[in-house]
Design a protein around this motif. Structure first.
Motif, PDB file in Angstrom:
ATOM      1  N   PRO A 269      -7.218  -3.845 -11.344  1.00  0.00           N
ATOM      2  CA  PRO A 269      -7.933  -3.040 -10.342  1.00  0.00           C
ATOM      3  C   PRO A 269      -7.073  -1.872  -9.861  1.00  0.00           C
ATOM      4  CG  PRO A 269      -8.059  -5.394  -9.827  1.00  0.00           C
ATOM      5  CD  PRO A 269      -7.061  -5.251 -10.926  1.00  0.00           C
ATOM      6  N   ALA A 270      -7.703  -0.741  -9.630  1.00  0.00           N
ATOM      7  CA  ALA A 270      -6.983   0.416  -9.109  1.00  0.00           C
ATOM      8  C   ALA A 270      -6.633   0.184  -7.638  1.00  0.00           C
ATOM      9  CB  ALA A 270      -7.835   1.675  -9.245  1.00  0.00           C
ATOM     10  N   LEU A 271      -5.542   0.793  -7.209  1.00  0.00           N
ATOM     11  CA  LEU A 271      -5.155   0.729  -5.801  1.00  0.00           C
ATOM     12  C   LEU A 271      -6.020   1.701  -5.006  1.00  0.00           C
ATOM     13  CD1 LEU A 271      -3.295  -0.045  -3.436  1.00  0.00           C
ATOM     14  CD2 LEU A 271      -1.726   1.760  -4.205  1.00  0.00           C
ATOM     15  N   ASP A 272      -6.786   1.169  -4.082  1.00  0.00           N
ATOM     16  CA  ASP A 272      -7.629   1.990  -3.213  1.00  0.00           C
ATOM     17  C   ASP A 272      -6.981   2.036  -1.831  1.00  0.00           C
ATOM     18  OD1 ASP A 272      -9.522   3.296  -1.751  1.00  0.00           O
ATOM     19  OD2 ASP A 272     -11.173   1.899  -2.199  1.00  0.00           O
ATOM     20  N   LEU A 273      -6.246   3.098  -1.570  1.00  0.00           N
ATOM     21  CA  LEU A 273      -5.529   3.204  -0.289  1.00  0.00           C
ATOM     22  C   LEU A 273      -6.477   3.287   0.896  1.00  0.00           C
ATOM     23  CD1 LEU A 273      -2.541   5.538  -1.198  1.00  0.00           C
ATOM     24  CD2 LEU A 273      -2.440   3.137  -0.519  1.00  0.00           C
ATOM     25  N   CYS A 274      -7.705   3.679   0.654  1.00  0.00           N
ATOM     26  CA  CYS A 274      -8.663   3.746   1.754  1.00  0.00           C
ATOM     27  C   CYS A 274      -8.999   2.364   2.297  1.00  0.00           C
ATOM     28  CB  CYS A 274      -9.943   4.444   1.297  1.00  0.00           C
ATOM     29  SG  CYS A 274      -9.697   6.185   0.865  1.00  0.00           S
ATOM     30  N   GLN A 275      -8.732   1.337   1.499  1.00  0.00           N
ATOM     31  CA  GLN A 275      -8.959  -0.028   1.959  1.00  0.00           C
ATOM     32  C   GLN A 275      -7.775  -0.568   2.753  1.00  0.00           C
ATOM     33  OE1 GLN A 275      -9.940  -2.451  -1.440  1.00  0.00           O
ATOM     34  NE2 GLN A 275     -11.952  -1.524  -1.705  1.00  0.00           N
ATOM     35  N   TRP A 276      -6.686   0.188   2.776  1.00  0.00           N
ATOM     36  CA  TRP A 276      -5.474  -0.260   3.471  1.00  0.00           C
ATOM     37  C   TRP A 276      -5.217   0.654   4.658  1.00  0.00           C
ATOM     38  CZ3 TRP A 276      -3.228  -4.776   2.203  1.00  0.00           C
ATOM     39  CH2 TRP A 276      -3.572  -5.328   0.969  1.00  0.00           C
ATOM     40  N   ALA A 277      -5.877   0.324   5.753  1.00  0.00           N
ATOM     41  CA  ALA A 277      -5.742   1.170   6.948  1.00  0.00           C
ATOM     42  C   ALA A 277      -4.332   1.120   7.520  1.00  0.00           C
ATOM     43  CB  ALA A 277      -6.751   0.726   8.005  1.00  0.00           C
TER      44      ALA A 277
END
Length: 385
Positions: A283-291
């Motif tokens: 899975p790609a790292l989605d920084l938007c999911q890591w507030a």
């Protein structure tokens, strides 16, 4: 196609390595495997990857393994000579050193002396014999690629930069399951709690090392040898999310970091394919999911193993060997529920205090110190029962 030998193939790193190999069968061929006691799993790996040679720790397991893979054309060897033969197999171009603990030292050195590139997941090799290993790497002109996610991150963050421009290395640590515990809470830690890592799935020994933060202490020593950076310029930050795998701060204030989801296949693939990269199906790292990506300094009073590691590195000589040996015995005894969680650091401290520091000039010196330190640790634990 790159031919590889995997030492410690049934451990967590070994299994993940073979998963990467299976994803790219046109790029890698497994020519040798070595394992400990998981014979059924090793048999499955033999049938799947068809290596030329496999090694088991106990010679008594050879007939059983042979019966399980009788339809496969494979040479089965055993013991330390067997794993060394896997490490030095002429057709192997790279050796993945993933044996847990100091047991990985001798075969890793043998592989280097045989001219093999090394994908190093066995941090104890550099902890116990850093000067000897790095000297051998230079003399035999081989590549040593770190597999630990933290050291891989630093390796990548240093790429294209000059070492003279480095101000410090920052190793990140999850903090394990006890990062928010008080001293009173640590006195009542159970084995089940210590084995419950919040972010990573690893073997039992490294999971306990993560809980005590000895794992990070060993990584500080490893980083010292890998990157030739003084210990006072190697910091540890607790980063519970395990997204930033480590960072390099440069003299102009810039900080270069490597980020990614917490999956060991990424640093393994980087080491196997270097200088190329592989299109992993992760899975790609989605920084938007890591507030929130948070960082803090470890409390060395709550994590004395990390402090002991810094002290052993500063002392030099045999101290890191003694530190590692005492830790391996203490963790083993904790896993068998013979000692308490807080006894781990206490045993290590007592062994370091009792062992007179010695100069190290050879692998034999390392093995001698390792054996003596283990004996002292066992005696101390036996006396405390």
């Amino acid at each position: 196609m790159k031919s590889i030998s995997v030492l410690g193939s049934t451990g967590s790193i070994g299994v993940s390595t073979l998963d990467v190999v299976a994803e790219f069968p046109d790029k890698f061929r497994v020519v040798a495997l070595s394992a400990g006691r998981q014979i059924e799993l090793l048999a499955d790996q033999i049938r799947r990857f068809k290596p030329d040679v496999v090694s088991v720790a106990n010679p008594a397991d050879c007939p059983r393994l042979q019966a399980l893979v009788q339809d496969c054309s494979v040479e089965i060897v055993s013991g330390i000579d067997g794993v060394v033969s896997c490490a030095t197999l002429p057709q192997a171009q790279m050796v993945v050193s993933a044996i847990v603990g100091a047991a990985g030292l001798v075969p890793t050195m043998a592989a280097i002396e045989a001219g093999k590139d090394i994908a190093l997941a066995n941090k104890e090799t550099l902890v116990t014999a850093g000067a000897l290993i790095m000297d051998a790497v230079q003399r035999h002109k081989v590549n040593l690629l770190p597999v630990d996610s933290e050291h891989s991150a630093i390796y990548q963050s240093l790429s294209g930069h000059q070492y003279a421009d480095v101000r410090r290395l920052i190793l990140t640590a999850s903090g394990g399951p006890f990062r928010e515990f008080s001293r009173d809470q640590l006195e009542h830690v159970t084995l089940e709690q210590a084995l419950n890592h919040p972010n990573w799935t690893m073997g039992a020994k490294i999971t306990i090392d993560s809980a005590t933060m000895m794992n990070k202490g060993l990584e500080v020593i490893e980083a010292y040898w890998l990157f030739n950076i003084p210990a006072e310029h190697i910091d540890v930050h607790i980063h519970p999310q395990s997204i930033v795998h480590s960072m390099v701060e440069y003299i102009d204030g810039s900080v270069v970091a490597q980020l990614g989801i917490p999956d060991m296949k990424t640093p393994i693939a980087y080491a196997l394919a270097w200088p190329d990269r592989l299109p992993l199906s992760l899975p790609a790292l989605d920084l938007c999911q890591w507030a929130d990506l948070s960082f803090s300094r470890p409390d060395l009073e709550l994590f004395p193993c990390l402090k002991l590691a810094y002290e052993a590195l500063a002392e030099g000589g045999s101290a890191p060997i003694v530190l590692n040996a005492a830790n391996e015995i203490a963790v083993e005894e904790f896993l068998q529920q013979n000692i308490q969680y807080l006894d781990i650091s206490s045993v290590i401290r007592q062994v370091l205090d009792q062992y007179r520091n010695e100069s190290i000039h050879s692998i034999d010196d390392v093995l001698h110190c390792d054996d003596r330190a283990r004996c002292i640790a066992r005696e101390l634990i036996a006396q405390g029962r």
